[in-house]
Design an enzyme around this catalytic site. Structure first.
Site, PDB file in Angstrom:
ATOM      1  N   SER A  64       0.721  -1.088  -0.143  1.00  0.00           N
ATOM      2  CA  SER A  64       0.030  -0.028   0.241  1.00  0.00           C
ATOM      3  C   SER A  64       0.718   1.296  -0.072  1.00  0.00           C
ATOM      4  CB  SER A  64      -0.849  -0.006   1.158  1.00  0.00           C
ATOM      5  OG  SER A  64      -2.067  -0.906   1.048  1.00  0.00           O
ATOM      6  N   LYS A  67       0.307   3.541  -2.994  1.00  0.00           N
ATOM      7  CA  LYS A  67      -0.945   4.383  -3.223  1.00  0.00           C
ATOM      8  C   LYS A  67      -0.746   5.747  -3.414  1.00  0.00           C
ATOM      9  CE  LYS A  67      -3.820   0.834  -1.033  1.00  0.00           C
ATOM     10  NZ  LYS A  67      -4.572   0.438   0.328  1.00  0.00           N
ATOM     11  N   TYR A 189      -2.943  -2.979 -10.502  1.00  0.00           N
ATOM     12  CA  TYR A 189      -2.718  -2.579  -9.108  1.00  0.00           C
ATOM     13  C   TYR A 189      -2.273  -3.805  -8.389  1.00  0.00           C
ATOM     14  CZ  TYR A 189      -4.322  -2.411  -4.118  1.00  0.00           C
ATOM     15  OH  TYR A 189      -4.395  -2.221  -2.840  1.00  0.00           O
ATOM     16  N   TYR A 241      -4.818   4.784   8.094  1.00  0.00           N
ATOM     17  CA  TYR A 241      -6.142   4.231   7.995  1.00  0.00           C
ATOM     18  C   TYR A 241      -7.007   4.510   9.154  1.00  0.00           C
ATOM     19  CZ  TYR A 241      -4.012   1.216   4.208  1.00  0.00           C
ATOM     20  OH  TYR A 241      -3.102   0.747   3.398  1.00  0.00           O
ATOM     21  N   VAL A 259       1.285  -3.724   3.964  1.00  0.00           N
ATOM     22  CA  VAL A 259       1.438  -5.034   4.715  1.00  0.00           C
ATOM     23  C   VAL A 259       2.533  -5.841   4.255  1.00  0.00           C
ATOM     24  CG1 VAL A 259      -1.036  -5.194   4.707  1.00  0.00           C
ATOM     25  CG2 VAL A 259       0.000  -6.224   2.575  1.00  0.00           C
TER      26      VAL A 259
END
Ligand code: DON
Length: 430
Positions: A64, A67, A189, A241, A259
């Site tokens: 992530s 992103k 992705y 998050y 992760v």
């Protein structure tokens, strides 16, 4: 002398070496195969010097942490209006893989959760999935200052088990957020999440964000400051998050976790941090990476809301070299708050002077807001029957507006002595 910093970083990292809380991510089977003990830290200064400690050169997948970079690329290539039409910038307070959109707008709430990140991939214009991935790979590599490669096993593993992301992508397609085939978008992705980085790469990528888009290692401008500001903003509010609020108040560094075990954290204008430890908390954030960031922020004073130099410092001194003439010496960075104080200081002194000389020769940096204020101040002083001069050897206050450029040049001098001479001649000829 740099061993002082190196020793400190080694010591702090070693203090957490024995922590084995957390779990490997196992919803992507390949990620459960990594060595849980891996633990690395890297810190890049704004001029590109990198300190590394422990397993800082060990490769892992970016996950992530990709992103914010794809979001930045989408902003670069499609523009903010097109991106905003499809992805919000509100913290979701939800898990990263929540199958959700904003109930009113039907857009993903932000680009840091999977829904927003998948939408961001589709906003990188390209004719094929391969072309899109190549753009992404080149872009991340430019941030890192070296070619980043794909981990084919993690990619295959994530693709084979990505039902949750498939649900998200198809939901987005049904709401008209994705124009392209959801499986093609997802394929890119998965590939972007499977690019391999090290903690050193993350520190360099973070330092490039800290430097407003210029990679301090290569000197190359990767993106512009507006894109970086937007990207860092969503990292502040959404990067960690549902732990984002705690993170902002305690650590205060725009950051992103993955992760794969990495965390990337940025102190704008100052430095970039990259950490690696694959044992995760239930929110999917690396336990030891978060401990390290917390500790460094606390001990090194890295919270981005820590005020290091307040704007009162802009006015350095003020003196009268001869009757009626007052010199106002400024220094440091001159942005709106400093310019506003300079104007007020000069205004207060105005009734006791005939000539104001503003010395900006010690100013390091100035922005357009401060420049506009100074241009207006000269006109205001003249309207009050005062003479005003500038000591601006490097032309940093030069107005952008060509119409008032001649006025500026007429009152600009290289030294205080030259300006005082002009002031006394000006007073004599009155
Ligand atoms: O989409 C996924 O589930 C992963 N490729 C990335 C998730 C991730 O890294 C969440 N971050 N902490």
């Amino acid at each position: 002398m740099s061993h002082l910093v190196q020793n400190y970083l080694d010591r702090v990292r070693l203090e957490y070496q024995a922590v084995d809380d957390g779990e490997l991510a196992d919803y992507i089977p390949e990620l459960a195969q990594v060595d849980p003990a891996g633990f690395g830290l890297a810190l890049s200064s704004a001029d590109g010097y990198v300190y590394q400690s422990g397993d800082a050169a060990r490769e892992f997948t970016i996950q992530s942490i990709s992103k914010p970079f794809t979001y930045a690329l989408a902003l670069d290539r499609s523009g903010a209006a097109a991106v905003d039409a499809r992805i919000g910038v509100e913290p979701s307070g939800e898990a990263f893989n929540q199958i959700s959109v904003d109930p009113d707008t039907k857009r993903p709430k932000n680009p840091m959760i999977n829904a927003g990140a998948i939408a961001a991939v589709s906003l990188v214009p390209a004719d094929s999935a391969d072309e899109r991935f190549a753009l992404i790979q080149d872009y991340y590599s430019a941030f890192a200052g070296r070619r980043l490669e794909l981990d084919h096993d993690v990619y295959a593993s994530e693709k084979a088990t990505g039902n949750r992301n498939r649900a998200i992508a198809y939901m987005l397609a049904s709401f008209g957020v994705l124009d392209d085939d959801p499986d093609q978008v997802l394929d890119v992705y998965y590939r972007q999440c499977s690019l391999k980085v090290t903690a050193v790469d993350l520190a360099r990528m973070a330092a490039t964000l800290a430097r407003s888009g210029v990679n301090p290692l290569t000197g190359r401008r990767v993106t512009d400051a507006t894109v970086v500001r937007r990207t860092l903003s969503v990292m502040v509010t959404c990067g960690m998050y549902d732990g984002a609020g705690d993170w902002v108040s305690e650590v205060g560094l725009p950051a992103k976790s993955g992760v794969g075990g990495g965390v990337l954290a940025v102190l704008p204008g100052q430095l970039g941090i990259g950490t690696y430890s694959p044992l995760l908390d239930p929110k999917g954030n690396s336990v030891r990476s978060m401990m390290l960031c917390r500790r460094l922020s606390e001990e090194l004073g890295l919270h981005f809301l820590t005020v290091s130099r307040d704007s009162r410092a802009t006015m350095r001194a003020s003196y009268e070299p001869c009757p009626g003439v007052r010199v106002f010496e400024t220094h440091g960075d001159l942005l709106f708050p400093g310019a506003e104080q300079v104007v007020r200081t000069i205004e207060r002194a105005c009734s006791d002077l005939d000539v104001a000389i503003l010395d900006v020769s010690r100013i390091d940096d100035i922005d357009s807001a401060a420049r506009r204020i100074f241009a207006g101040m000269g006109a205001e002083l003249r309207a009050q029957g005062k003479l005003s001069y500038l000591v601006d050897p490097d032309g940093i206050v030069a107005p952008d507006d060509a119409a008032i450029r001649a006025e500026y040049e007429a009152i600009r001098f290289r030294t205080v002595e030259d300006a005082v001479e002009a002031a006394t001649a000006g007073l004599r000829s009155r």
